[in-house]
Design a protein around this motif. Structure first.
Motif, PDB file in Angstrom:
ATOM      1  N   ARG A  48     -29.214 -26.459  22.345  1.00 30.30           N
ATOM      2  CA  ARG A  48     -28.985 -25.291  23.204  1.00 30.30           C
ATOM      3  C   ARG A  48     -28.589 -24.078  22.365  1.00 30.30           C
ATOM      4  N   ALA A  49     -27.779 -24.297  21.333  1.00 35.15           N
ATOM      5  CA  ALA A  49     -27.378 -23.185  20.457  1.00 35.15           C
ATOM      6  C   ALA A  49     -28.600 -22.630  19.713  1.00 35.15           C
ATOM      7  N   VAL A  91     -35.310 -28.210  30.141  1.00 41.23           N
ATOM      8  CA  VAL A  91     -35.930 -27.447  31.224  1.00 41.23           C
ATOM      9  C   VAL A  91     -35.009 -26.307  31.657  1.00 41.23           C
ATOM     10  N   ALA A  92     -33.721 -26.602  31.776  1.00 39.57           N
ATOM     11  CA  ALA A  92     -32.760 -25.561  32.169  1.00 39.57           C
ATOM     12  C   ALA A  92     -32.698 -24.453  31.126  1.00 39.57           C
ATOM     13  N   MET A  98     -37.002 -17.935  29.965  1.00 44.70           N
ATOM     14  CA  MET A  98     -38.092 -17.244  30.653  1.00 44.70           C
ATOM     15  C   MET A  98     -37.544 -16.180  31.602  1.00 44.70           C
ATOM     16  N   LYS A  99     -36.414 -16.452  32.220  1.00 46.05           N
ATOM     17  CA  LYS A  99     -35.763 -15.457  33.081  1.00 46.05           C
ATOM     18  C   LYS A  99     -35.379 -14.231  32.251  1.00 46.05           C
ATOM     19  N   LEU A 137     -44.063 -18.210  34.716  1.00 50.95           N
ATOM     20  CA  LEU A 137     -43.973 -17.929  33.279  1.00 50.95           C
ATOM     21  C   LEU A 137     -43.587 -19.189  32.511  1.00 50.95           C
ATOM     22  N   MET A 138     -42.711 -19.982  33.080  1.00 51.41           N
ATOM     23  CA  MET A 138     -42.290 -21.227  32.446  1.00 51.41           C
ATOM     24  C   MET A 138     -43.486 -22.177  32.285  1.00 51.41           C
ATOM     25  N   ALA A 139     -44.310 -22.279  33.300  1.00 53.64           N
ATOM     26  CA  ALA A 139     -45.493 -23.140  33.233  1.00 53.64           C
ATOM     27  C   ALA A 139     -46.448 -22.664  32.140  1.00 53.64           C
ATOM     28  N   VAL A 140     -46.656 -21.358  32.080  1.00 51.78           N
ATOM     29  CA  VAL A 140     -47.525 -20.790  31.040  1.00 51.78           C
ATOM     30  C   VAL A 140     -46.936 -21.077  29.660  1.00 51.78           C
TER      31      VAL A 140
END
Length: 178
Positions: free
Chosen positions: A64-65, A128-129, A135-136, A158-161
């Motif tokens: 995550r970092a 995923v999170a 993407m957000k 956008l995440m799917a792309v």
């Protein structure tokens, strides 16, 4: 929970975090993700497990970092993308920049992602999170609203792309990544 006070400067902490992330990615070149322990990472980073755990409680926290570091570098570059470009072009540039920043660690990331996808459902959900937040942030940096249901749909698209492109990118062995 009581947090221990340390006398380590923020700059020194960032250096230690970078060292840990690099050690983790280096180990992933030769070992499956589920066979890498905090002790292995600490040894590779030339510190004790206790020192490492002061900064990261788990391997997933290290990932995550790393993702936050990439996000920060991508978002810091938004000013260099021409403000006259349309949203689609801005998003394309941001995602391409993200892939460029990930390039040096592509083999490690491929091994980690493959291992997590097969053997670590919790790690997969955390990934995923993290991708959702990345993407957000990219959409918002490009001037796209992410509020409400429509905003959530935009993030998912956008995440799917991005994830489909990531899958292809991780398997691309051409020198120019064409």
């Amino acid at each position: 929970m009581v947090k221990r006070k340390t006398n380590i400067s923020p700059k020194r902490t960032k250096e230690r975090e970078k060292k840990i992330i690099l050690a983790c990615l280096k180990l992933a070149l030769d070992k499956d993700w589920d066979n890498i322990t905090i002790s292995h990472i600490a040894k590779e980073a030339d510190m004790t497990s206790g020192e490492l755990k002061e900064l990261f409680r788990s391997k997933n926290a290290i990932l995550r970092a790393y993702n936050r570091k990439i996000d920060d570098e991508v978002l810091a570059s938004i000013a260099s993308i021409a403000s006259t470009e349309n949203v689609r072009d801005k998003l394309f540039e941001l995602l391409m920049l993200r892939f460029e920043l990930l390039l040096d660690n592509r083999q490690s990331l491929a091994r980690i992602i493959k291992n997590i996808a097969v053997r670590d459902p919790i790690g997969g959900l955390l990934g995923v999170a993290a991708t959702w937040h990345s993407m957000k942030a990219a959409l918002e940096a490009s001037g796209v609203s992410t509020c409400g249901i429509i905003g959530g749909v935009k993030i998912k698209i956008l995440m799917a792309v991005y994830l489909k492109t990531l899958q292809v990118w991780l398997q691309d062995n051409t020198p120019d990544l064409s």
